[in-house]
Write an enzyme that holds these catalytic residues in place. Structure first.
Site, PDB file in Angstrom:
ATOM      1  N   ASN A   1      -6.365   9.867  16.692  1.00  0.00           N
ATOM      2  CA  ASN A   1      -6.102  10.888  15.771  1.00  0.00           C
ATOM      3  C   ASN A   1      -5.651  10.646  14.544  1.00  0.00           C
ATOM      4  OD1 ASN A   1      -7.580  13.151  14.434  1.00  0.00           O
ATOM      5  ND2 ASN A   1      -6.885  14.663  16.280  1.00  0.00           N
TER       6      ASN A   1
ATOM      7  N   GLN B   1      -2.964  12.889   8.258  1.00  0.00           N
ATOM      8  CA  GLN B   1      -3.772  13.093   6.930  1.00  0.00           C
ATOM      9  C   GLN B   1      -3.228  14.438   6.361  1.00  0.00           C
ATOM     10  OE1 GLN B   1      -7.324  13.658   9.607  1.00  0.00           O
ATOM     11  NE2 GLN B   1      -7.880  15.273   7.674  1.00  0.00           N
TER      12      GLN B   1
ATOM     13  N   CYS C   1      -9.740  12.252   6.844  1.00  0.00           N
ATOM     14  CA  CYS C   1      -9.997  11.612   8.227  1.00  0.00           C
ATOM     15  C   CYS C   1     -10.808  10.426   8.021  1.00  0.00           C
ATOM     16  CB  CYS C   1     -10.589  12.562   9.185  1.00  0.00           C
ATOM     17  SG  CYS C   1     -12.309  13.470   8.753  1.00  0.00           S
TER      18      CYS C   1
ATOM     19  N   HIS D   1     -15.375  15.635  11.596  1.00  0.00           N
ATOM     20  CA  HIS D   1     -14.157  15.022  11.697  1.00  0.00           C
ATOM     21  C   HIS D   1     -14.341  13.395  12.214  1.00  0.00           C
ATOM     22  CE1 HIS D   1      -9.810  14.520  12.073  1.00  0.00           C
ATOM     23  NE2 HIS D   1      -9.864  14.144  13.495  1.00  0.00           N
TER      24      HIS D   1
END
Length: 431
Positions: free
Chosen positions: A297, A135, A141, A277
């Site tokens: 992630n 990102q 996110c 997040h």
């Protein structure tokens, strides 16, 4: 030194240095130079580099102190985020919107029951997970967690793994989400439902910043979903049921310093349950008596275990480590994707003249309002300049022939991105 061997050796040396007690200024400086080479880091001034060295040294001390603990189930490393303070890291690498969470109305639904839940599961091994993405310094996110879940369910239902466009969500999903300023997966799912689909990453690639919504790309509905569901808050049993069915997006607290510098092992915290997040659970497993979630992630493959982290499961805390059980959601897909559109044909300019697909007809010679000669601009939906020789892209529609640039007006200001858009100031092509 062989090119392919160099990165491995450098990683080994970095790990060895973290395991040693040497911490002299010269040692840290050498380590920092090696780290900069490994991650391709350059700085705008000597002062900036000196400051980043001091931040790196502070992170070195933090990582070393943690890794000296004999009872930790995970280890830290000087990864690609090691030149950022924790404050800088939190300001640029998160993006789950607290305001969006507060006003959301949970869409609860019983997950499809899996009677015999396997002891371990990894959707990567089943071909339902795309490559690890980054990102960058954009709080998007939420978009990556949403596309990851949609990519997974689309592959499970259709058998085709398609990487989807986070940029479309960042640019165009503006009802409740706010691009790089943060958002929520539920609203992203609703946007795709209302838009009747989402474009691919290849066709609408990620830019690392919010831009004007591309009205043409938003109508490229390659993958569709029909609904979405939220897992009941703090219900790890139902979360496991959902993950046994498909990859699931979750909110977590990802702002802890240990999370920033995570390297490998089963992450156990400490961390708060203040969600900031968004990530994607792609499976689960067990190791050395500890159960864990496999979490994808969106900080690139140089963070964690090639972009992944194992987070403890069945921790005894109803919220889960870092609040992972608090905000889980997943898209629902029951209908097939629309058929691919037919390739566009040539555009008719006049009675006998045409431009190829992806080009724009522009008049070169006009008399009494009638065009007698046409040329083609090698841009889609372009703006033809009044000099009858050049054209500009539709999102920078103001021609400045003297400067060979294209502009647009924002509020009372006229702006241009010369380095990026100058190349688009083009002459008409020949027939």
């Amino acid at each position: 030194m062989e090119p392919l061997f160099a990165p491995f050796l450098l990683s080994f040396l970095l790990f060895f240095d973290l395991s040693s007690s040497a911490a002299s200024p010269s040692h840290i400086s050498q380590l920092f130079e090696s780290w900069c080479d490994q991650h391709g880091k350059t700085y705008s001034s000597v002062e900036e580099k000196s400051y980043r060295l001091s931040v790196f040294q502070d992170n070195y001390a933090f990582v070393t102190q943690h890794n000296d603990m004999s009872n930790s189930s995970y280890s830290l490393a000087l990864n690609a985020l090691a030149d950022l303070t924790n404050h800088e890291f939190k300001a640029s690498r998160l993006g789950l919107s607290a305001a969006a969470i507060e006003f959301r109305r949970p869409n609860l639904r019983e997950p499809d029951l899996v009677r015999d839940i396997p002891a371990s599961l990894d959707w990567r091994n089943k071909g339902a997970v795309t490559h690890v993405k980054d990102q960058a310094s954009c709080g998007a996110c939420w978009a990556f967690a949403a596309t990851g879940a949609m990519e997974g369910v689309n592959e499970i239902v259709t058998g085709s793994l398609v990487s989807l466009s986070e940029q479309e969500l960042v640019d165009c999903d503006r009802t409740y989400n706010t691009g790089c300023e943060g958002g929520l997966m539920d609203y992203a799912y609703q946007f795709v439902i209302d838009n009747h689909g989402i474009d691919t990453e290849q066709d609408y690639p990620y830019q690392g910043r919010q831009k004007t919504c591309n009205k043409h790309k938003i109508n490229q509905q390659v993958v569709t979903i029909d609904d979405y569901a939220d897992v009941p808050m703090n219900n790890e049993k139902q979360l496991l049921q959902a993950v046994a069915t498909q990859p699931v997006s979750v909110g977590i607290c990802g702002s802890e310093r240990a999370f920033q510098l995570y390297s490998k092992g089963i992450f156990t915290g400490p961390c708060s349950t203040s969600l900031d997040h968004a990530v994607l659970i792609v499976g689960y497993g067990s190791e050395n008596g500890l159960d864990y979630w496999i979490v994808k992630n969106s900080w690139g493959s140089r963070w964690g275990m090639n972009g992944y982290i194992h987070m403890i499961r069945n921790s005894g805390n109803s919220e889960g480590v870092c609040g992972i059980n608090m905000l889980a959601s997943y898209p629902i897909k029951t209908s097939p994707n629309p058929p691919p559109p037919s390739p566009p044909g040539p555009t008719k300019c006049g009675f006998f003249t045409y431009c190829s697909a992806g080009e724009t007809c522009c008049c070169k010679h006009r008399l009494f309002g009638i065009c007698f000669s046409w040329k083609c601009c090698e841009l889609d939906s372009a703006v033809c300049c009044k000099d009858n020789r050049h054209c500009c892209p539709h999102d920078y529609p103001m021609c400045a022939a003297k400067n060979n640039q294209c502009f647009k007006r924002v509020g009372n200001a006229t702006i241009t991105e010369a380095s990026e858009k100058k190349q688009y100031f083009r002459k008409f092509s020949s027939w």
